[in-house]
Motif scaffolding. Structure first.
Motif, mmCIF file in Angstrom:
data_model
loop_
_atom_site.group_PDB
_atom_site.id
_atom_site.type_symbol
_atom_site.label_atom_id
_atom_site.label_comp_id
_atom_site.label_asym_id
_atom_site.label_seq_id
_atom_site.Cartn_x
_atom_site.Cartn_y
_atom_site.Cartn_z
ATOM 1 N N ASN A 272 0.846 -1.186 0.000
ATOM 2 C CA ASN A 272 0.000 0.000 0.000
ATOM 3 C C ASN A 272 0.888 1.245 0.000
ATOM 4 N N THR A 273 0.271 2.411 -0.021
ATOM 5 C CA THR A 273 1.024 3.659 -0.126
ATOM 6 C C THR A 273 2.021 3.843 1.013
ATOM 7 N N ASN A 274 1.655 3.405 2.208
ATOM 8 C CA ASN A 274 2.530 3.600 3.365
ATOM 9 C C ASN A 274 3.717 2.643 3.383
ATOM 10 N N ASP A 275 3.564 1.445 2.803
ATOM 11 C CA ASP A 275 4.601 0.417 2.900
ATOM 12 C C ASP A 275 5.536 0.348 1.690
ATOM 13 N N ARG A 276 5.167 0.960 0.592
ATOM 14 C CA ARG A 276 6.001 0.889 -0.608
ATOM 15 C C ARG A 276 7.347 1.567 -0.342
ATOM 16 N N LEU A 277 8.327 1.235 -1.155
ATOM 17 C CA LEU A 277 9.671 1.796 -0.987
ATOM 18 C C LEU A 277 9.811 3.072 -1.806
ATOM 19 N N MET A 278 10.112 4.171 -1.117
ATOM 20 C CA MET A 278 10.366 5.436 -1.808
ATOM 21 C C MET A 278 11.760 5.908 -1.415
ATOM 22 N N ALA A 279 12.615 6.147 -2.406
ATOM 23 C CA ALA A 279 13.992 6.579 -2.155
ATOM 24 C C ALA A 279 14.220 7.933 -2.811
ATOM 25 N N THR A 280 14.789 8.842 -2.066
ATOM 26 C CA THR A 280 15.084 10.176 -2.603
ATOM 27 C C THR A 280 16.395 10.136 -3.386
ATOM 28 N N GLN A 281 16.595 11.160 -4.178
ATOM 29 C CA GLN A 281 17.848 11.281 -4.938
ATOM 30 C C GLN A 281 19.044 11.241 -4.001
ATOM 31 N N ALA A 282 18.954 11.932 -2.871
ATOM 32 C CA ALA A 282 20.067 11.978 -1.924
ATOM 33 C C ALA A 282 20.360 10.600 -1.336
ATOM 34 N N GLN A 283 19.318 9.846 -1.002
ATOM 35 C CA GLN A 283 19.508 8.502 -0.444
ATOM 36 C C GLN A 283 20.177 7.575 -1.457
ATOM 37 N N ILE A 284 19.729 7.632 -2.703
ATOM 38 C CA ILE A 284 20.286 6.762 -3.736
ATOM 39 C C ILE A 284 21.738 7.132 -4.029
ATOM 40 N N ALA A 285 22.049 8.409 -4.005
ATOM 41 C CA ALA A 285 23.421 8.851 -4.246
ATOM 42 C C ALA A 285 24.348 8.447 -3.111
ATOM 43 N N ALA A 286 23.795 8.298 -1.912
ATOM 44 C CA ALA A 286 24.620 8.006 -0.736
ATOM 45 C C ALA A 286 24.877 6.512 -0.530
ATOM 46 N N GLY A 287 23.986 5.642 -1.034
ATOM 47 C CA GLY A 287 24.178 4.207 -0.813
ATOM 48 C C GLY A 287 22.986 3.398 -1.276
ATOM 49 N N ASP A 288 23.078 2.065 -1.121
ATOM 50 C CA ASP A 288 21.962 1.195 -1.485
ATOM 51 C C ASP A 288 20.768 1.474 -0.572
ATOM 52 N N VAL A 289 19.566 1.321 -1.124
ATOM 53 C CA VAL A 289 18.337 1.537 -0.361
ATOM 54 C C VAL A 289 17.495 0.260 -0.448
ATOM 55 N N PHE A 290 16.986 -0.221 0.698
ATOM 56 C CA PHE A 290 16.226 -1.464 0.759
ATOM 57 C C PHE A 290 14.843 -1.222 1.361
ATOM 58 N N ASP A 291 13.931 -2.151 1.086
ATOM 59 C CA ASP A 291 12.593 -2.090 1.692
ATOM 60 C C ASP A 291 12.523 -3.003 2.915
ATOM 61 N N HIS A 292 13.551 -3.042 3.719
ATOM 62 C CA HIS A 292 13.605 -3.938 4.864
ATOM 63 C C HIS A 292 12.638 -3.524 5.972
ATOM 64 N N ASP A 293 12.307 -4.493 6.807
ATOM 65 C CA ASP A 293 11.582 -4.226 8.045
ATOM 66 C C ASP A 293 12.574 -3.903 9.153
ATOM 67 N N LEU A 294 12.148 -3.081 10.080
ATOM 68 C CA LEU A 294 12.931 -2.840 11.285
ATOM 69 C C LEU A 294 12.261 -3.581 12.436
ATOM 70 N N VAL A 295 12.957 -4.570 12.996
ATOM 71 C CA VAL A 295 12.397 -5.412 14.039
ATOM 72 C C VAL A 295 13.019 -5.044 15.379
ATOM 73 N N LEU A 296 12.175 -4.782 16.359
ATOM 74 C CA LEU A 296 12.663 -4.442 17.694
ATOM 75 C C LEU A 296 13.276 -5.674 18.345
ATOM 76 N N VAL A 297 14.550 -5.596 18.733
ATOM 77 C CA VAL A 297 15.231 -6.741 19.335
ATOM 78 C C VAL A 297 15.628 -6.510 20.786
ATOM 79 N N GLY A 298 15.473 -5.301 21.263
ATOM 80 C CA GLY A 298 15.836 -5.026 22.650
ATOM 81 C C GLY A 298 15.867 -3.536 22.946
ATOM 82 N N ALA A 299 16.271 -3.236 24.171
ATOM 83 C CA ALA A 299 16.363 -1.837 24.584
ATOM 84 C C ALA A 299 17.344 -1.736 25.751
ATOM 85 N N TYR A 300 17.904 -0.555 25.942
ATOM 86 C CA TYR A 300 18.812 -0.329 27.077
ATOM 87 C C TYR A 300 18.650 1.103 27.574
#
Length: 236
Positions: free
Chosen positions: A141-169
């Motif tokens: 959907n619109t919220n989950d699709r991968l959108m990369a800006t010119q600056a992000q693409i110029a700086a490095g690879d961009v992925f549609d990965h999930d961020l999974v919470l693994v802990g806290a300190y």
């Protein structure tokens, strides 16, 4: 043994209820699956869908091959000059006679340090999903699709990965949450909740669309990769 032709409206066959106490004959012909109902005293035929459902569960237990970057990846190039709203597509197609069960999937936009203008939106279509105007529904959907800006693409690879919470300190002043970057999984509750089953001829179509400005300064490479297994097809 002489083959017998059994009428469709025969005791024990779909469409009729056999006499109470009737027992299917053995050794004369193949009987349909059925169970004896102790309360009614009748043999009850099981619908063939019961067998089909069990076969579907068994298909993915026969791992005949691995689906990865060798057979489950497509790479496309978004060329210089791609206008806003214009799309470039590429397909992963399941070979005829095969059945795939896919779990992991990933869209990767490769770094293009020379990119000077143009954001890119990435998504993919599943041919088995609902079709509108001869085009299959987009997976994200619109919220989950991968959108990369010119600056992000110029700086490095961009992925549609999930961020999974693994802990806290506790850093002495506040709680700091720690996340792990992982590829997406079709079986996650916020996706399909199950592996994606595809049969021969089915396709995943990667779609990369220009956004905000025409692509300038360098062409951009985008990959879609799927991971899973090729099962043993038992159900049409």
């Amino acid at each position: 043994m002489t083959n017998k032709i059994i009428p469709q409206q025969y005791a024990g066959y779909p469409g009729t209820r056999p006499p109470k106490g009737w027992v299917p004959p053995l050794g004369q012909y193949l009987n349909l699956l059925g169970v004896y109902d102790n309360e009614s005293g009748f043999w009850m035929g099981l619908p063939l869908q019961v067998l089909s459902e069990q076969l579907v569960l068994a298909e993915k237990q026969h791992a005949l091959d691995r689906i990865d970057i060798r057979n489950g990846q497509v790479s496309i190039t978004v060329p210089i000059g791609t206008a806003v709203g214009a799309s470039v597509t590429g397909e992963i197609e399941v070979p005829e006679g095969e059945i795939w069960y896919l779990r992991g999937h990933e869209i990767r936009i490769h770094q293009q340090a020379g990119l000077t203008a143009g954001d890119i939106i990435c998504n993919f279509r599943v041919s088995r999903f609902p079709v509108s105007d001869d085009v299959a529904k987009l997976f994200y959907n619109t919220n989950d699709r991968l959108m990369a800006t010119q600056a992000q693409i110029a700086a490095g690879d961009v992925f549609d990965h999930d961020l999974v919470l693994v802990g806290a300190y506790w850093d002495g002043a506040a709680e700091v949450k720690v996340y792990r970057d992982v590829i997406r999984d079709f079986a996650d509750p916020d996706e399909l909740g199950n592996a994606l089953r595809l049969i021969g001829g089915d396709k995943l179509t990667l779609v990369a669309t220009g956004e905000t400005a025409a692509i300038a300064g360098g062409a951009v490479t985008v990959d879609l990769t799927a991971w899973g297994l090729r099962g043993k097809r038992l159900v049409e």
